[in-house]
Write a protein that holds these residues in place. Structure first.
Motif, mmCIF file in Angstrom:
data_model
loop_
_atom_site.group_PDB
_atom_site.id
_atom_site.type_symbol
_atom_site.label_atom_id
_atom_site.label_comp_id
_atom_site.label_asym_id
_atom_site.label_seq_id
_atom_site.Cartn_x
_atom_site.Cartn_y
_atom_site.Cartn_z
ATOM 1 N N UNK A 1 0.860 -1.185 0.000
ATOM 2 C CA UNK A 1 0.000 0.000 0.000
ATOM 3 C C UNK A 1 0.898 1.237 0.000
ATOM 4 N N UNK A 2 0.774 2.076 -1.028
ATOM 5 C CA UNK A 2 1.671 3.208 -1.192
ATOM 6 C C UNK A 2 0.993 4.522 -0.834
ATOM 7 N N UNK A 3 1.800 5.425 -0.301
ATOM 8 C CA UNK A 3 1.293 6.736 0.114
ATOM 9 C C UNK A 3 1.634 7.778 -0.929
ATOM 10 N N UNK A 4 0.656 8.638 -1.232
ATOM 11 C CA UNK A 4 0.887 9.781 -2.110
ATOM 12 C C UNK A 4 0.489 11.041 -1.347
ATOM 13 N N UNK A 5 1.445 11.973 -1.218
ATOM 14 C CA UNK A 5 1.212 13.165 -0.398
ATOM 15 C C UNK A 5 0.164 14.094 -0.999
ATOM 16 N N UNK A 6 0.157 14.214 -2.327
ATOM 17 C CA UNK A 6 -0.799 15.097 -2.980
ATOM 18 C C UNK A 6 -1.528 14.315 -4.067
ATOM 19 N N UNK A 7 -2.592 13.684 -3.665
ATOM 20 C CA UNK A 7 -3.349 12.866 -4.591
ATOM 21 C C UNK A 7 -4.773 13.350 -4.733
ATOM 22 N N UNK A 8 -5.548 12.593 -5.493
ATOM 23 C CA UNK A 8 -6.950 12.923 -5.730
ATOM 24 C C UNK A 8 -7.817 11.739 -5.344
#
Length: 199
Positions: free
Chosen positions: A176-183
């Motif tokens: 499971x990956x984290x994206x700081x600025x996602x939608x």
């Protein structure tokens, strides 16, 4: 420490440092077997590659004190030839199976139970209605999941270092990956976790 465990079970070179002698390396080709009342917890690495190397079987049969046979060892010695033959039969099956042990459903359940006890994040994901997927478009809001995880730990009296960084690191071990600025939905520029969805 998981690094030593992975070296011994993964065929990597292990450094040997005998007292007063020159250090050297060798490849461990044996099988590790441990007998214990409680399985030791590995905390520094919780990836599935750790648990895929384990076979855990529990001894559920408890002999009442009044039924303990003080002469059991002597009785076993008298049947040693049959016991050795039984062991050799198992060895031949193991060789025919290319040294791959047969896993029973009880053993698989024991490893799953151990993994949940060792890794609170894995326990949360597998019991709180989430599914790890192969689609990065499957995503959830990071702050919502973090808060739900913290509440889960508190309700179940689980001790964990509740920093977003630590939670993200454990989730990454699960794919499971984290994206700081996602939608997500109509929200843009927010922290999200990808490859995860609600059931």
């Amino acid at each position: 420490e998981s690094s030593i465990f992975k070296q011994l079970t993964g065929g990597d070179a292990v450094k040997i440092e005998p007292k007063g002698k020159q250090p050297y390396s060798l490849q461990f080709r044996g099988t590790m077997a441990m007998g214990c009342n409680e399985v030791p917890i590995i905390k520094d690495d919780t990836g599935s590659h750790i648990y895929n190397r384990m076979l855990i079987f529990t001894c559920e049969h408890h002999v009442p004190k009044e039924d303990i046979d003080p002469y059991i060892f002597d009785k076993m010695l008298s049947e040693s030839s049959a016991i050795v033959s039984w062991g050799l039969e198992g060895l031949h099956r193991l060789i025919e199976n290319q040294f791959a042990f047969t896993e029973s459903s009880a053993m698989q359940e024991a490893v799953e139970k151990y993994r949940k006890e060792a890794d609170p994040v894995y326990q949360f994901i597998t019991t709180a209605g989430y599914v790890v997927t192969q689609d990065r478009h499957e995503r959830v809001l990071a702050t919502a999941l973090n808060e739900e995880f913290i509440s889960f730990c508190r309700n179940n009296h689980i001790i964990f270092d509740f920093t977003p960084k630590n939670i993200r690191a454990r989730l990454e071990k699960l794919g499971i990956l984290y994206r700081a600025k996602g939608t997500i939905g109509d929200r843009h520029g927010v922290g999200i976790y990808e490859f995860i969805k609600h059931k």
